[in-house]
Design a protein around this motif. Structure first.
Motif, short mmCIF file in Angstrom:
data_model
loop_
_atom_site.label_atom_id
_atom_site.label_comp_id
_atom_site.label_asym_id
_atom_site.label_seq_id
_atom_site.Cartn_x
_atom_site.Cartn_y
_atom_site.Cartn_z
N ARG A 10 0.84 -1.21 0.00
CA ARG A 10 0.00 0.00 0.00
C ARG A 10 0.87 1.25 0.00
O ARG A 10 0.65 2.20 -0.74
CB ARG A 10 -0.89 -0.04 1.24
CG ARG A 10 -2.17 0.75 1.23
CD ARG A 10 -3.29 0.08 0.45
NE ARG A 10 -3.20 0.32 -0.99
CZ ARG A 10 -3.47 1.47 -1.59
NH1 ARG A 10 -3.86 2.51 -0.90
NH2 ARG A 10 -3.38 1.62 -2.88
N VAL A 11 1.90 1.24 0.86
CA VAL A 11 2.82 2.37 0.93
C VAL A 11 3.52 2.55 -0.42
O VAL A 11 3.66 3.67 -0.93
CB VAL A 11 3.88 2.16 2.06
CG1 VAL A 11 4.94 3.24 2.01
CG2 VAL A 11 3.19 2.14 3.42
N ASP A 68 1.21 4.15 -2.90
CA ASP A 68 1.06 5.59 -2.60
C ASP A 68 2.29 6.37 -3.06
O ASP A 68 2.19 7.46 -3.61
CB ASP A 68 0.86 5.80 -1.09
CG ASP A 68 -0.53 5.37 -0.64
OD1 ASP A 68 -1.40 5.20 -1.53
OD2 ASP A 68 -0.74 5.18 0.57
N ARG A 69 3.47 5.78 -2.79
CA ARG A 69 4.70 6.49 -3.17
C ARG A 69 4.85 6.57 -4.69
O ARG A 69 5.42 7.54 -5.20
CB ARG A 69 5.92 5.79 -2.54
CG ARG A 69 5.99 6.03 -1.04
CD ARG A 69 7.25 5.47 -0.44
NE ARG A 69 7.22 5.61 1.01
CZ ARG A 69 8.19 5.19 1.82
NH1 ARG A 69 9.27 4.61 1.31
NH2 ARG A 69 8.08 5.37 3.12
N GLU A 89 2.32 6.89 -6.79
CA GLU A 89 1.44 8.00 -7.20
C GLU A 89 2.10 9.32 -6.90
O GLU A 89 2.08 10.26 -7.71
CB GLU A 89 0.08 7.90 -6.49
CG GLU A 89 -0.81 6.79 -7.02
CD GLU A 89 -0.91 6.80 -8.55
OE1 GLU A 89 -1.25 7.87 -9.12
OE2 GLU A 89 -0.62 5.77 -9.18
N SER A 90 2.69 9.39 -5.71
CA SER A 90 3.34 10.62 -5.28
C SER A 90 4.48 10.97 -6.24
O SER A 90 4.66 12.13 -6.64
CB SER A 90 3.84 10.41 -3.85
OG SER A 90 4.69 11.43 -3.48
N GLU A 143 -1.57 -5.50 -6.81
CA GLU A 143 -1.12 -4.12 -6.64
C GLU A 143 0.41 -4.04 -6.69
O GLU A 143 0.97 -3.12 -7.29
CB GLU A 143 -1.64 -3.57 -5.29
CG GLU A 143 -1.49 -2.08 -5.15
CD GLU A 143 -2.25 -1.51 -3.97
OE1 GLU A 143 -2.34 -2.19 -2.93
OE2 GLU A 143 -2.73 -0.37 -4.08
#
Ligand SMILES: [Zn+2]
Length: 245
Positions: A163-164, A167-168, A170-171, A214
């Motif tokens: 998950r992290v 997110d990273r 996308e960031s 994912e």
């Protein structure tokens, strides 16, 4: 359980010493295998983990036991035969007990890839054939407290880390700074490190990570963004080598 490579026989176990130790065991039943020059190379060959359940033996190496694949009281001549010895945790050793692998064969991870006989589903190992079924049974490899729960916990940790990573990613795509790139590559490497043969319960983490859509998508996008590195590829291949299908 993952495939392991047996180390060369220690120099200590010369023909004369093997004869002497075997005779001593036959005479007085003493634990002739409890010797640093047997235990140390055994531990090294399994990445300091139990050869069966993959729990870590490095913190409490005193709890490592020398497991006799062919039961020592039935096959006394094999009591210090190098190919008959495995590093095991106390619980797997006790579970296997007096099981006779000659009449009811089990998976020896030094001789065969456990994936030939075992599959993985819902944090449980399943026997794919008679040897696999006997292995799970005799070693109590689906003990809920000590193994299934532990596998679930490491699996949850993989999910959190993925998950992290997502997110990273996308960031980073929002702003391609070096800091964001490094943080992204670090978390992917961290996940893959937990899937390496040296990590405790690596078969579980590798299986969970490599079947996580994912995580696979993160890898696909890293490749597309030309961020995928050779060192990550090496770790991915090592993880694929031990993950259950
Ligand atoms: Zn064990």
């Amino acid at each position: 359980m993952i495939k392991l490579e047996r180390r060369p026989k220690p120099a200590y176990l010369s023909e004369a010493v093997v004869i002497e130790l075997t005779q001593k065991f036959k005479n007085d039943g003493s634990s002739v295998w409890n010797h640093a020059q047997i235990k140390t190379p055994l531990l090294a060959s399994s990445n300091e983990k139990c050869a069966f359940c993959e729990c870590s033996l490095s913190d409490e190496s005193k709890y490592m036991e020398v497991e006799h694949f062919r039961y020592k009281n039935l096959y006394k001549d094999s009591v210090v035969e190098w190919s008959n010895l495995l590093p095991s945790c106390k619980r797997c050793n006790i579970a296997k007990g007096v099981h006779d692998v000659v009449t009811d064969p089990l998976v020896n991870p030094y001789d065969v890839d456990p994936r030939h006989h075992l599959s993985f589903r819902l944090y449980q190992l399943r026997g794919k054939d008679k040897i696999g079924i006997s292995t799970v049974d005799a070693l109590d490899l689906n003990n809920s407290d000590r193994l299934v729960l532990r596998r679930f916990e490491v699996g949850e940790q993989v999910f959190r880390s993925v998950r992290v990573a997502a997110d990273r990613l996308e960031s980073y795509k929002n702003s391609t700074t070096a800091i964001r790139k490094n943080k992204l590559l670090n978390i992917v490497e961290t996940i893959l490190d937990e899937c390496q043969p040296r990590a405790a319960y690596a078969a579980t983490t590798a299986t969970v990570a490599l079947s996580d859509e994912e995580f696979l998508e993160v890898i696909t996008q890293l490749r597309a963004l030309d961020l995928w590195k050779d060192y990550l590829e090496e770790k991915l291949l090592a993880a694929q080598n031990i993950a259950f299908q």
